[in-house]
Write an enzyme that holds these catalytic residues in place. Sequence first.
Site, PDB file in Angstrom:
ATOM      1  N   PRO A  31       0.856  -1.186   0.000  1.00 19.82           N
ATOM      2  CG  PRO A  31       0.022  -1.018   2.173  1.00 19.82           C
ATOM      3  CD  PRO A  31       0.906  -1.849   1.307  1.00 19.82           C
ATOM      4  CG  ASP A  60       4.901  -0.800   3.055  1.00 19.91           C
ATOM      5  OD1 ASP A  60       3.713  -0.664   3.403  1.00 19.91           O
ATOM      6  OD2 ASP A  60       5.449  -1.905   2.871  1.00 19.91           O
ATOM      7  CG  HIS A  61      -0.168   4.308   4.563  1.00 14.30           C
ATOM      8  ND1 HIS A  61       0.082   4.673   5.867  1.00 14.30           N
ATOM      9  CD2 HIS A  61      -1.091   5.202   4.118  1.00 14.30           C
ATOM     10  CE1 HIS A  61      -0.646   5.706   6.194  1.00 14.30           C
ATOM     11  NE2 HIS A  61      -1.371   6.071   5.149  1.00 14.30           N
ATOM     12  NE  ARG A  62       2.713  -3.538   3.742  1.00 15.90           N
ATOM     13  CZ  ARG A  62       3.289  -4.548   3.113  1.00 15.90           C
ATOM     14  NH1 ARG A  62       2.805  -5.779   3.233  1.00 15.90           N
ATOM     15  NH2 ARG A  62       4.344  -4.350   2.355  1.00 15.90           N
TER      16      ARG A  62
END
Length: 573
Positions: free
Chosen positions: A367, A545-547
């Site tokens: 994401p 990386d939005h995680r």
Amino acid sequence: MALIDVKVPDIGDFDEVAVIELLVKVGDTVKAEQSLITVESDKASMEIPSSTAGVVKELKVALGDKVKQGSVVLVVEAAGEAAASAAAPVSPAPSVRAEPALRQAQDDRDSGQASPSTSSGQTEIAASGPVQVLVPDIGDFKDVAVIEVLVKPGDKIALEQSLITVESDKASMEIPSSHAGVLKELKVKVGDTVNIGDLLAILEGAVAASPSPQPSPQGGEGAKPAAPAVPAAAAPQAASVSVVAAPAAHNPTASAPVGLPHASPSVRKFARELGVPLAEIKGSGLKGRITAEDIQSFTKSVMAGAVQTVAQAAKAPASSGGGGSELGLIPWPKVDFAKFGPIERKEMGRIKKISGANLLRNAVMIPAVTNFDDADITDLEAFRVSTNKENEKSGVKVTMLAFLIKACVAALKKFPEFNSSLDGDALVYKQFWHIGFAADTPNGLMVPVIKDADKKGVLQISQEMGELAKKAREGKLSPAEMSGATFTISSLGGIGGRYFTPIINAPEVAILGVCKSNMEPVWDANKDGGAFVPRLMLPLSLTWDHRVIDGAAAARFNAYLGQILGDFRRVLL
Ligand code: CAO
């Protein structure tokens, strides 16, 4: 029970060849003719068989030892008939094949004739019309299988260039051309079996070689043409046994093909039976040689899904080939482009296929969000220009990218999650700062890595970058030079553009895209009560990386990077 020394039999001209594989161990029961060790010269590898059956009592050689005819390989406790005849052990197994080229040379010396394949002092004799190339004297080999075809019709063939590879159960060898010329027709294909004298190929515009004059045993002074330049009558020449090539490492991200894999005939056969691509295996044996165990563990990794073969990667839904059904998407549109105009279809290169599969996985699975920002590099650019002037004589040119690498290391240290990787539910924070940089090459995108960029100065980084970028363009990067990155920079600064959305190079969690700097009017509230001033602005595109990373952290990372690039002294803080 009698103890028998098993010795290296007559292996032709091989003198002092290295032991590269031990195929048995103490306690093993061996049969007569069973392969015991593999030896290798720079031209050939061969397995040395046992002259007798029995139980291995003692190994007399170790990996790396040099052996020759008569060297004791191991001691066998013989049983039954073998024991009875122990006093006169079986003569060296005839199945050991000396390199035909060398054997031929030996035969020639014995008969006082020059070897036709003598490579030194050759002269060329032109032939008129097509010439047949026959399978030369390949020693004891009979009905050997063609396992590789190394040329194709239309190829320009050099004298002694290898045309095909043949393999028995004990050795493999490349069969060279007796003439130079253009390959008109190849008469064999993979899977065929060949024997001495079989027609291999037809060359056009051929020239053959003859040895330079040497005294003949009869006292004659002229040289005897080795392979008469008479069409269809070329005398078979000696073949050269040669299984040799640099080992090819398995590197799913990008590794250039480096020739035939380094493996013994039996290992190659084993790989073929399983359909294992040898070129994708990193050998763990001596000098990177691929062993049977390497093939087993590669097969296990593929079955477990830990490793993808190049063929699998190429079949991944990277393009129209995948169909899209894996993601529950509607199928990729199939269009007959030729209906709309002329087309040309070209297969993509290996590196493009591999990187395409990796990019797709990263684009689909991460994401990712991209933040855009600008850094004021007016002063840094002036410093860069003056540094280059000072270092003009050193030959090392500093580009903005080297400063960016250093600036990114400082930002990565301040925001360590950007230098981490996801491992299940855990984050792995790396205590090293290896920075990858995307390099545009004729074969596709490669990402060499500047190791320990935190410990290097801008000049050293520039020099290393220049060397790595050159190697990348020449397709000479080693897998080690492309691995271990903790963060990547993709710079299009030398080309143009404003912003773009780079794809993260997993398992990294962020990537910085950089475009061409532009002189822009920037509002300066302190100047003359407020005025626009011309500043050199560098466009930054940070994908993360939005995680792992939040938008606020990304904005701070970019802002901090901007501060460093605005005043590079901050790197020291
Ligand atoms: N703004 C303005 N000019 C810039 C600049 C920037 N941000 N970055 C570099 N330049 C200038 C350099 O100073 C140099 O100028 P001179 O020729 O006048 O000295 C010129 O552009 C060429 O630089 P370069 O490309 O040779 O050197 P580099 O260190 O900037 O980059 C490398 C090296 C290997 C990264 C680059 O050649 C390259 O391959 N870039 C493409 C990377 C890529 O394809 N990324 C996309 C990946 S996503 O598909």
